[in-house]
Write a protein that holds these residues in place. Structure first.
Motif, PDB file in Angstrom:
ATOM      1  N   TYR A 109      41.631  97.427  21.077  1.00 11.95           N
ATOM      2  CA  TYR A 109      41.888  97.459  22.509  1.00 11.95           C
ATOM      3  C   TYR A 109      42.665  98.696  22.940  1.00 11.95           C
ATOM      4  CZ  TYR A 109      40.292  92.647  22.338  1.00 11.95           C
ATOM      5  OH  TYR A 109      39.545  91.520  22.141  1.00 11.95           O
ATOM      6  N   GLY A 110      42.839  99.644  22.041  1.00  9.72           N
ATOM      7  CA  GLY A 110      43.452 100.906  22.417  1.00  9.72           C
ATOM      8  C   GLY A 110      44.958 100.957  22.283  1.00  9.72           C
ATOM      9  N   GLU A 111      45.590  99.910  21.786  1.00  7.52           N
ATOM     10  CA  GLU A 111      47.032  99.880  21.609  1.00  7.52           C
ATOM     11  C   GLU A 111      47.351  99.786  20.116  1.00  7.52           C
ATOM     12  OE1 GLU A 111      49.273 100.259  23.896  1.00  7.52           O
ATOM     13  OE2 GLU A 111      47.888 100.289  25.583  1.00  7.52           O
ATOM     14  N   PRO A 112      48.412 100.421  19.671  1.00  5.78           N
ATOM     15  CA  PRO A 112      48.773 100.337  18.249  1.00  5.78           C
ATOM     16  C   PRO A 112      49.227  98.926  17.891  1.00  5.78           C
ATOM     17  CG  PRO A 112      50.485 101.477  19.495  1.00  5.78           C
ATOM     18  CD  PRO A 112      49.327 101.283  20.431  1.00  5.78           C
ATOM     19  N   SER A 113      48.709  98.420  16.790  1.00  7.27           N
ATOM     20  CA  SER A 113      49.118  97.097  16.319  1.00  7.27           C
ATOM     21  C   SER A 113      50.327  97.210  15.406  1.00  7.27           C
ATOM     22  CB  SER A 113      47.962  96.428  15.551  1.00  7.27           C
ATOM     23  OG  SER A 113      46.916  96.081  16.415  1.00  7.27           O
ATOM     24  N   LEU A 114      51.097  96.130  15.323  1.00  8.92           N
ATOM     25  CA  LEU A 114      52.206  96.053  14.386  1.00  8.92           C
ATOM     26  C   LEU A 114      51.670  95.708  13.000  1.00  8.92           C
ATOM     27  CD1 LEU A 114      54.656  94.041  16.669  1.00  8.92           C
ATOM     28  CD2 LEU A 114      54.636  96.501  16.275  1.00  8.92           C
ATOM     29  N   ASP A 115      52.427  96.045  11.988  1.00  4.55           N
ATOM     30  CA  ASP A 115      52.014  95.817  10.612  1.00  4.55           C
ATOM     31  C   ASP A 115      52.076  94.328  10.293  1.00  4.55           C
ATOM     32  OD1 ASP A 115      51.535  95.783   7.912  1.00  4.55           O
ATOM     33  OD2 ASP A 115      53.145  97.162   7.377  1.00  4.55           O
ATOM     34  N   GLU A 116      50.916  93.715  10.066  1.00 10.06           N
ATOM     35  CA  GLU A 116      50.895  92.279   9.819  1.00 10.06           C
ATOM     36  C   GLU A 116      51.591  91.894   8.518  1.00 10.06           C
ATOM     37  OE1 GLU A 116      46.656  91.573   7.511  1.00 10.06           O
ATOM     38  OE2 GLU A 116      46.711  91.221   9.662  1.00 10.06           O
ATOM     39  N   SER A 117      51.697  92.815   7.578  1.00 11.63           N
ATOM     40  CA  SER A 117      52.315  92.491   6.286  1.00 11.63           C
ATOM     41  C   SER A 117      53.822  92.308   6.397  1.00 11.63           C
ATOM     42  CB  SER A 117      52.003  93.579   5.258  1.00 11.63           C
ATOM     43  OG  SER A 117      52.655  94.793   5.580  1.00 11.63           O
ATOM     44  N   LYS A 118      54.397  92.710   7.527  1.00 12.37           N
ATOM     45  CA  LYS A 118      55.851  92.609   7.715  1.00 12.37           C
ATOM     46  C   LYS A 118      56.261  91.318   8.422  1.00 12.37           C
ATOM     47  CE  LYS A 118      56.381  96.860   6.182  1.00 12.37           C
ATOM     48  NZ  LYS A 118      56.948  97.110   4.838  1.00 12.37           N
ATOM     49  N   VAL A 119      55.296  90.465   8.736  1.00  6.95           N
ATOM     50  CA  VAL A 119      55.574  89.282   9.555  1.00  6.95           C
ATOM     51  C   VAL A 119      55.062  88.036   8.849  1.00  6.95           C
ATOM     52  CG1 VAL A 119      55.325  88.266  11.861  1.00  6.95           C
ATOM     53  CG2 VAL A 119      55.182  90.738  11.581  1.00  6.95           C
ATOM     54  N   THR A 120      55.808  86.938   8.987  1.00  8.29           N
ATOM     55  CA  THR A 120      55.373  85.656   8.430  1.00  8.29           C
ATOM     56  C   THR A 120      54.819  84.758   9.528  1.00  8.29           C
ATOM     57  OG1 THR A 120      57.508  84.543   8.714  1.00  8.29           O
ATOM     58  CG2 THR A 120      57.179  85.813   6.669  1.00  8.29           C
ATOM     59  N   VAL A 121      54.102  83.734   9.104  1.00  9.98           N
ATOM     60  CA  VAL A 121      53.539  82.788  10.058  1.00  9.98           C
ATOM     61  C   VAL A 121      54.648  82.115  10.859  1.00  9.98           C
ATOM     62  CG1 VAL A 121      52.078  80.748  10.331  1.00  9.98           C
ATOM     63  CG2 VAL A 121      51.608  82.373   8.493  1.00  9.98           C
ATOM     64  N   GLY A 122      55.733  81.713  10.176  1.00  8.72           N
ATOM     65  CA  GLY A 122      56.817  81.015  10.849  1.00  8.72           C
ATOM     66  C   GLY A 122      57.527  81.851  11.886  1.00  8.72           C
ATOM     67  N   GLU A 123      57.507  83.188  11.740  1.00 12.07           N
ATOM     68  CA  GLU A 123      58.146  84.047  12.730  1.00 12.07           C
ATOM     69  C   GLU A 123      57.341  84.091  14.024  1.00 12.07           C
ATOM     70  OE1 GLU A 123      60.551  87.457  10.280  1.00 12.07           O
ATOM     71  OE2 GLU A 123      58.364  87.500  10.129  1.00 12.07           O
ATOM     72  N   LEU A 124      56.022  84.015  13.919  1.00 14.99           N
ATOM     73  CA  LEU A 124      55.189  84.061  15.118  1.00 14.99           C
ATOM     74  C   LEU A 124      54.914  82.679  15.693  1.00 14.99           C
ATOM     75  CD1 LEU A 124      52.546  86.809  14.240  1.00 14.99           C
ATOM     76  CD2 LEU A 124      54.804  87.037  15.262  1.00 14.99           C
ATOM     77  N   LEU A 125      55.019  81.645  14.852  1.00 20.87           N
ATOM     78  CA  LEU A 125      54.787  80.265  15.296  1.00 20.87           C
ATOM     79  C   LEU A 125      56.041  79.462  14.978  1.00 20.87           C
ATOM     80  CD1 LEU A 125      51.135  79.820  13.948  1.00 20.87           C
ATOM     81  CD2 LEU A 125      51.831  80.399  16.280  1.00 20.87           C
ATOM     82  N   PRO A 126      57.077  79.583  15.810  1.00 17.23           N
ATOM     83  CA  PRO A 126      58.383  79.045  15.442  1.00 17.23           C
ATOM     84  C   PRO A 126      58.600  77.569  15.726  1.00 17.23           C
ATOM     85  CG  PRO A 126      58.542  80.202  17.521  1.00 17.23           C
ATOM     86  CD  PRO A 126      57.132  80.373  17.052  1.00 17.23           C
ATOM     87  N   ALA A 127      57.715  76.919  16.495  1.00 16.96           N
ATOM     88  CA  ALA A 127      57.996  75.545  16.901  1.00 16.96           C
ATOM     89  C   ALA A 127      56.691  74.791  17.116  1.00 16.96           C
ATOM     90  CB  ALA A 127      58.821  75.531  18.193  1.00 16.96           C
ATOM     91  N   VAL A 128      56.791  73.460  17.139  1.00 19.20           N
ATOM     92  CA  VAL A 128      55.625  72.636  17.455  1.00 19.20           C
ATOM     93  C   VAL A 128      55.095  73.037  18.835  1.00 19.20           C
ATOM     94  CG1 VAL A 128      54.841  70.294  17.973  1.00 19.20           C
ATOM     95  CG2 VAL A 128      56.379  70.695  16.039  1.00 19.20           C
ATOM     96  N   GLY A 129      53.792  73.273  18.917  1.00 17.67           N
ATOM     97  CA  GLY A 129      53.193  73.713  20.171  1.00 17.67           C
ATOM     98  C   GLY A 129      53.018  75.214  20.276  1.00 17.67           C
ATOM     99  N   SER A 130      53.655  76.013  19.366  1.00 25.11           N
ATOM    100  CA  SER A 130      53.485  77.468  19.398  1.00 25.11           C
ATOM    101  C   SER A 130      52.031  77.827  19.112  1.00 25.11           C
ATOM    102  CB  SER A 130      54.386  78.131  18.345  1.00 25.11           C
ATOM    103  OG  SER A 130      55.739  77.903  18.607  1.00 25.11           O
TER     104      SER A 130
END
Length: 631
Positions: free
Chosen positions: A510-531
């Motif tokens: 989409y033309g924007e730089p992405s962040l490095d996925e290897s530096k992030v865990t699932v729990g950091e992006l999905l922190p709570a029920v309903g995330s």
């Protein structure tokens, strides 16, 4: 525990206050005065116990006792106790909750949440002091109950799981859920919706539909198209006493049910009509495991709508919601609260404060009585949550962000103090949602967007799993071959994206730089029920997968090898099949001998003569076999 309890108080304390709650207001009851005298006698011993030699420890100990004093005053107000060295658990919980509510309400800012948590930690430290120095005068059972309360409400460094959720056999749990008026009324509403019903541009039912929809949830009303100056039902000259409404939102139970059905992905609100999700059939007529899972999710969603959602412009609504949550949490413990104790006002409180407390507590209890009518708790001498429903209460309220929003806890911060992708906006403030501990287990539902019939997988993964591993899990569950690019995205279309690092430094699709996925865990992006977040694979075919957290489990509740698929529906599309609409065309073609591309697609898929393609087919054992082979 005591060392951590002490360390949390170093350098803390409400600035510019003599203490929260009743002391801060300048009004000190006789019981608070008595408590203060008793604590004065214990101060030297407490300071000695608290002091670990670090700078400021003695001052922190004195500040800690300042926060304990008004809580002890409330405790003495609400009981016949004569001392502050042993406590009845529920009475202490109510005293703490009252002081927390008073603290949070005193200025209405997030800083008061920190003060409220400081109160909880201070009382916790004081109880540990009494126990460790032999000054505890209560029973062993009372001490265990008090400690359990702190395990439920106070910050837990081991992650989610404040309530002890009992292990109920599936057959027994299904019988309990099936018998709930809540589930029976939701079932009636879903069946009434059928293939679809018309809605307004705001997604609400039209007036002519309200009467029948309300009847499904046990409420008798009539949609009113008359002008406001018409005769009101139930008054002199009216033909009947059936209340009339001009919007479905004037029927609170119907509005709550409607929102819960949408949140649980049982209905979908489109531009002009509401339609059932394809897998709503699991709720209505699925197998035992599928029905139980759907009942559980819907019940948790309903509790959120009925209790947690409140009008941020009405400050008393937050207090009432906090009272409801406090009572429900306590009602889900082995030592449920006495109704009489909850309703009792402090004996020595000022008359105006008594009246306000009576009013707010009465409103909270009436709302709890409405939940009891739906089978979500029982009210006799005590408030009690049925054991099979404790997990729903835990899923709804075992969340630091939710408790903080209700004035019952602290919104956790990251150690570095920087905003993260897990930032969440609450009414009036911005605060971060809690990250699950890395050893926690997330139950995810991953669905291919716009798939009909729906194609989805339910999978358990560690919260500490890096995104590249989740990418591999999704590839295995949906039969992808990893031929194409992919990315994760949070926060909607304009939110940040995460993808493998491009060595050439190219932008994402989409033309924007992405962040490095290897530096992030699932729990950091999905922190709570309903995330939620999305996973897009193959930007040509554009397979968009919606990912949602359904549950957060303790590590020992994972029940076996991780990651593990526990349920699903729908045959996985073939690689390079043209996206959702291309795949639907292929399914139609291979199953219809009259289709002009029938032979071509059957040959492409390698189907044998007489073999059909069932778009609803799914084999959980085969899915787990793929996970074992590829992860």
């Amino acid at each position: 525990m005591s060392k951590n309890s002490r360390n949390r108080h170093k350098g803390k304390g409400p600035a510019g206050k003599g203490g929260p709650g009743s002391q801060a207001s300048g009004s000190v009851s006789l019981s608070t005065f008595r408590a203060g005298r008793a604590l004065d006698a214990l101060t030297p011993a407490f300071v000695q116990w608290f002091d670990d030699g670090s700078p400021g420890a003695a001052a922190a100990a004195v500040e800690c006792l300042k926060q304990v004093e008004p809580v002890m005053g409330r405790y003495l107000d609400g009981t016949a106790a004569a001392e502050v060295t042993g406590f009845e658990p529920v009475a202490l919980a109510i005293a703490i909750s009252g002081e927390v509510a008073a603290t949070a309400d005193s200025a209405g800012e997030l800083s008061d949440v920190e003060d409220a948590v400081f109160v909880i930690d201070a009382v916790h430290a004081y109880v540990e002091f009494l126990y460790e120095t032999g000054r505890w005068s209560g029973s062993v059972e009372q001490l265990a109950g008090v400690r359990e309360f702190f395990d439920t409400i106070a910050e837990d460094d081991d992650g989610p799981g404040y309530l002890d959720v009992p292990d109920i056999p599936e057959e027994q749990a299904l019988e309990v859920f099936s018998g709930l008026p809540l589930i029976q009324r939701a079932t009636a509403l879903l069946r009434w919706i059928g293939d679809g019903r018309p809605v307004t541009g705001t997604g609400a039912l039209r007036l002519r539909e309200i009467e029948a929809a309300a009847a499904c949830v046990g409420v008798t009303v009539r949609g009113n198209t008359r002008r406001a100056d018409s005769a009101l039902p139930g008054t002199a000259g009216s033909a009947d006493a059936v209340p009339t409404v001009r919007s479905m939102y004037e029927v609170p139970l119907l509005a709550q049910m409607w929102a819960a059905l949408e949140a649980a992905e049982l209905i979908e609100i489109k531009a002009t009509k509401v339609v059932p999700f394809e897998d709503s059939e699991d709720f209505l007529a699925g197998g035992p495991s599928e029905r139980l899972a759907e009942f559980f999710i819907f019940t948790a969603c309903f509790l959120e709508q009925a209790v947690v959602r409140h009008d941020p412009d009405q400050p008393w609504e937050r207090i009432i919601a906090g009272l409801q949550a406090s009572i429900l949490i306590a009602a889900a413990t082995p030592d449920p609260p006495l109704v009489e104790r909850v309703l009792a006002a402090p004996d020595h409180a000022p008359e105006a404060e008594k009246k306000l407390a009576d009013l707010l507590t009465g409103m909270a209890v009436r709302r709890l009585e409405a939940l009891a009518e739906l089978g979500l708790l029982t009210i006799d001498t005590h408030f009690r949550v049925p054991p099979a429903l404790i997990g729903c209460v835990a899923d709804t309220f075992d969340n630091d962000w939710v408790l903080a929003d209700l004035g019952l806890g602290e919104a956790p911060d990251d150690a570095d103090g920087e905003a993260t992708a897990a930032d969440t906006t609450a009414p009036g403030v911005t605060m971060r949602a809690p990250r699950p501990a890395a050893q926690s287990v997330l139950q995810l539902k991953i669905m291919l967007n716009d798939s009909k019939p729906p194609i989805w997988r339910r999978v358990l993964v560690p919260a500490g799993m890096p995104l590249p591993q989740l990418h591999a899990v999704i590839q295995a569950l949906f039969g992808w071959l990893d031929y194409h690019l992919h990315q994760f995205q949070t926060g909607g279309f304009r939110g940040p994206t995460y993808a493998p690092v491009d060595p050439d430094g190219e932008d994402d699709f989409y033309g924007e730089p992405s962040l490095d996925e290897s530096k992030v865990t699932v729990g950091e992006l999905l922190p709570a029920v309903g995330s939620t977040m999305t996973y897009t694979y193959d930007f040509g075919d554009n397979w968009v997968h919606g990912i949602k957290v359904e549950k957060i489990l303790a590590a020992d509740d994972g029940g076996g090898q991780l990651p593990r698929c526990t349920a699903g529906r729908g045959a996985a599309p073939a690689e390079d099949s043209g996206g959702i609409w291309g795949w639907e065309n292929i399914v139609q073609a291979v199953n219809d001998p009259r289709h002009e591309e029938h032979g071509e697609y059957r040959e492409w898929l390698g189907l044998r003569p007489g073999e059909t393609l069932d778009p609803k087919a799914f084999d959980v054992e085969q899915a787990n076999g793929e996970l074992s082979d590829r992860i």
